[in-house]
Enzyme design. Structure first.
Site, PDB file in Angstrom:
ATOM      1  N   SER A 151      82.375  14.548 -12.966  1.00 48.69           N
ATOM      2  CA  SER A 151      82.902  13.669 -14.159  1.00 48.69           C
ATOM      3  C   SER A 151      82.984  12.351 -13.603  1.00 48.69           C
ATOM      4  O   SER A 151      82.372  12.100 -12.220  1.00 48.69           O
ATOM      5  CB  SER A 151      84.497  14.075 -13.794  1.00 48.69           C
ATOM      6  N   TYR A 164      92.912  16.317  -9.624  1.00 51.02           N
ATOM      7  CA  TYR A 164      91.695  16.515 -10.654  1.00 51.02           C
ATOM      8  C   TYR A 164      90.521  15.528  -9.900  1.00 51.02           C
ATOM      9  O   TYR A 164      89.520  16.212  -9.746  1.00 51.02           O
ATOM     10  CB  TYR A 164      91.960  16.251 -11.958  1.00 51.02           C
TER      11      TYR A 164
HETATM   12  N1  LIG Z   1      86.341  16.104 -21.801  1.00 47.00           N
HETATM   13  C1  LIG Z   1      86.445  15.416 -20.952  1.00 47.00           C
HETATM   14  O1  LIG Z   1      86.692  14.012 -20.963  1.00 47.00           O
HETATM   15  C2  LIG Z   1      85.585  15.355 -19.408  1.00 47.00           C
HETATM   16  C3  LIG Z   1      85.154  14.495 -18.788  1.00 47.00           C
HETATM   17  C4  LIG Z   1      84.486  14.719 -17.603  1.00 47.00           C
HETATM   18  C5  LIG Z   1      84.111  15.893 -17.069  1.00 47.00           C
HETATM   19  N2  LIG Z   1      84.685  17.061 -17.803  1.00 47.00           N
HETATM   20  C6  LIG Z   1      84.661  18.608 -17.303  1.00 47.00           C
HETATM   21  O2  LIG Z   1      83.983  19.108 -17.920  1.00 47.00           O
HETATM   22  C7  LIG Z   1      83.860  20.561 -17.786  1.00 47.00           C
HETATM   23  C8  LIG Z   1      84.344  21.107 -19.314  1.00 47.00           C
HETATM   24  O3  LIG Z   1      85.594  20.623 -19.751  1.00 47.00           O
HETATM   25  P1  LIG Z   1      85.860  20.344 -21.383  1.00 47.00           P
HETATM   26  O4  LIG Z   1      86.158  18.966 -21.389  1.00 47.00           O
HETATM   27  O5  LIG Z   1      84.643  20.880 -22.065  1.00 47.00           O
HETATM   28  O6  LIG Z   1      87.319  21.206 -21.668  1.00 47.00           O
HETATM   29  P2  LIG Z   1      87.506  22.293 -22.434  1.00 47.00           P
HETATM   30  O7  LIG Z   1      86.979  21.994 -23.834  1.00 47.00           O
HETATM   31  O8  LIG Z   1      89.151  22.386 -22.221  1.00 47.00           O
HETATM   32  O9  LIG Z   1      86.798  23.503 -21.826  1.00 47.00           O
HETATM   33  C9  LIG Z   1      86.957  24.178 -20.785  1.00 47.00           C
HETATM   34  C10 LIG Z   1      86.351  25.417 -20.475  1.00 47.00           C
HETATM   35  O10 LIG Z   1      86.705  26.093 -19.322  1.00 47.00           O
HETATM   36  C11 LIG Z   1      87.119  27.369 -19.485  1.00 47.00           C
HETATM   37  N3  LIG Z   1      88.156  27.737 -18.508  1.00 47.00           N
HETATM   38  C12 LIG Z   1      89.315  27.281 -18.511  1.00 47.00           C
HETATM   39  N4  LIG Z   1      89.861  27.713 -17.418  1.00 47.00           N
HETATM   40  C13 LIG Z   1      89.022  28.636 -16.954  1.00 47.00           C
HETATM   41  C14 LIG Z   1      89.523  29.878 -15.889  1.00 47.00           C
HETATM   42  N5  LIG Z   1      90.542  29.993 -15.316  1.00 47.00           N
HETATM   43  N6  LIG Z   1      88.503  30.756 -15.918  1.00 47.00           N
HETATM   44  C15 LIG Z   1      87.289  30.682 -16.779  1.00 47.00           C
HETATM   45  N7  LIG Z   1      86.941  29.680 -17.523  1.00 47.00           N
HETATM   46  C16 LIG Z   1      87.847  28.736 -17.710  1.00 47.00           C
HETATM   47  C17 LIG Z   1      87.805  27.354 -20.992  1.00 47.00           C
HETATM   48  O11 LIG Z   1      87.851  28.621 -21.816  1.00 47.00           O
HETATM   49  P3  LIG Z   1      88.953  29.528 -21.741  1.00 47.00           P
HETATM   50  O12 LIG Z   1      90.329  28.749 -21.901  1.00 47.00           O
HETATM   51  O13 LIG Z   1      88.548  30.718 -22.643  1.00 47.00           O
HETATM   52  O14 LIG Z   1      88.995  30.368 -20.049  1.00 47.00           O
HETATM   53  C18 LIG Z   1      86.635  26.492 -21.665  1.00 47.00           C
HETATM   54  O15 LIG Z   1      85.464  27.393 -22.097  1.00 47.00           O
HETATM   55  C19 LIG Z   1      85.029  20.587 -16.886  1.00 47.00           C
HETATM   56  O16 LIG Z   1      84.856  20.707 -15.699  1.00 47.00           O
HETATM   57  C20 LIG Z   1      85.709  19.107 -16.918  1.00 47.00           C
HETATM   58  O17 LIG Z   1      86.457  18.870 -15.811  1.00 47.00           O
HETATM   59  C21 LIG Z   1      85.289  17.004 -18.987  1.00 47.00           C
END
Ligand SMILES: NC(=O)c1ccc[n+]([C@@H]2O[C@H](COP(=O)([O-])OP(=O)(O)OC[C@H]3O[C@@H](n4cnc5c(N)ncnc54)[C@H](OP(=O)(O)O)[C@@H]3O)[C@@H](O)[C@H]2O)c1
Length: 281
Positions: A151, A164
């Site tokens: 991130s 985080y």
């Molecule tokens: N959105 C942002 O602004 C942003 C910015 C920078 C980096 N990121 C990073 O991008 C990555 C993806 O995030 P996102 O934004 O796409 O969020 P998201 O829409 O909440 O997706 C998160 C994914 O992780 C899975 N997950 C959560 N807890 C889990 C667990 N205990 N075991 C297995 N799978 C799990 C969720 O599926 P289930 O609930 O089905 O398990 C979902 O598929 C993360 O690493 C986040 O830190 C996000």
């Protein structure tokens, strides 16, 4: 952590956190390029629905392995499941992750423990466990690789999101180290560093410290959501950067600028600015 017996040919792309957000978009991109997939997340029905769509749209092999990667045995269980199904992993996308918002005392230790277990421990364990197969794949002329989703939070401390931001600093540091270390072995390693992106991330309970959602909070959330990057667009930049073999991939000009700006300012200024940006009141 062990993979027992003979290693199957490395054919599949494994994506953690594939049921929503960036993971889902990355799954679409790999499938569109004809890659066979293994999709991992907790929500089995969402994984099954996505697998059905990808098989139909792109005629690729898509397996699902529902798993909670915060469980102590989760990584070993996943490696065992792959072994039993004779699936070899060519590309690993360590994407699953979550954050929390609020002062450190606003959430229970168990939440931070699960965050560290998912964002750091599972990511490191899967990397270690799947690497021998990837190195063998490279030795046979294949093109293995690892994308770790960090991130822009990785580039500075994050008051109100301290754990985080620290987990993402780990992901960036670990990925950059592996990028150099594994070059000779023929394994590409990229740290994908999106800025704020429109996904489920900001809708998690852990992002609301008081547990109460006021009208004011919702209005602010909607304002911020509108400014966030589209998940498909961010994933596409990450995907292209990974294919190029870039060590660090940051989608968006503003995100690239903010990520680098901290290098030219005193640390005290950077952390104060970060606090001001993260405060909502
Ligand atoms: N959105 C942002 O602004 C942003 C910015 C920078 C980096 N990121 C990073 O991008 C990555 C993806 O995030 P996102 O934004 O796409 O969020 P998201 O829409 O909440 O997706 C998160 C994914 O992780 C899975 N997950 C959560 N807890 C889990 C667990 N205990 N075991 C297995 N799978 C799990 C969720 O599926 P289930 O609930 O089905 O398990 C979902 O598929 C993360 O690493 C986040 O830190 C996000």
């Amino acid at each position: 952590m062990t993979l027992l017996g003979e290693q199957p040919a490395a054919t599949h792309v494994l994506i953690t956190g594939a049921s929503a957000g960036l993971g889902l978009e990355l799954a679409r991109l790999f499938a569109a390029d004809g890659c066979a997939l293994v999709l991992v997340a907790r929500n089995e029905s969402k994984l099954a629905a996505l697998a059905g769509i990808l098989r139909k749209d792109f005629e690729v092999d898509v397996r699902i392995i529902p798993a909670d990667l915060t469980r102590p045995d989760a990584v070993q269980d996943l490696l065992n499941a792959l072994q039993e199904a004779s699936i070899g992993i060519r590309v690993l996308i360590n994407n699953a992750g979550f954050g929390s918002y609020g002062r450190i005392q606003d959430h229970e230790w168990d939440l931070y423990r699960r965050m560290i277990d998912l964002n750091i421990t599972a990511l490191t364990g899967l990397t270690r466990g799947l690497l021998p197969g990837m190195i063998a794949c490279a030795n046979k002329g294949g093109t293995p690789g690892i994308m770790n989703v960090a991130s822009t939070a990785a580039f500075q401390p994050g008051p109100l999101m301290g754990v985080y931001f620290a987990t993402k600093s780990y992901v960036l540091s670990f990925s950059e180290a592996l990028h150099e270390e594994l070059k000779d072995a023929g394994v590409t390693v990229s740290a994908f560093c999106p800025g704020p992106t429109r996904t489920e991330f900001f809708r998690q309970d852990s992002m609301i410290p008081s547990g109460e959602i006021s009208e004011e909070h919702l209005a602010e959330h909607r304002r911020r959501d509108a400014r966030r990057m589209d998940a498909g667009a961010a994933a596409s930049v990450g995907y292209q950067g990974f294919l190029r073999g870039d060590a660090i991939v940051i989608p968006g000009l503003k995100n690239r600028f903010l990520a680098q700006a901290g290098r030219f300012l005193p640390r005290a200024v950077v952390r104060k600015l970060a606090f001001r940006m993260l405060k909502t009141d």
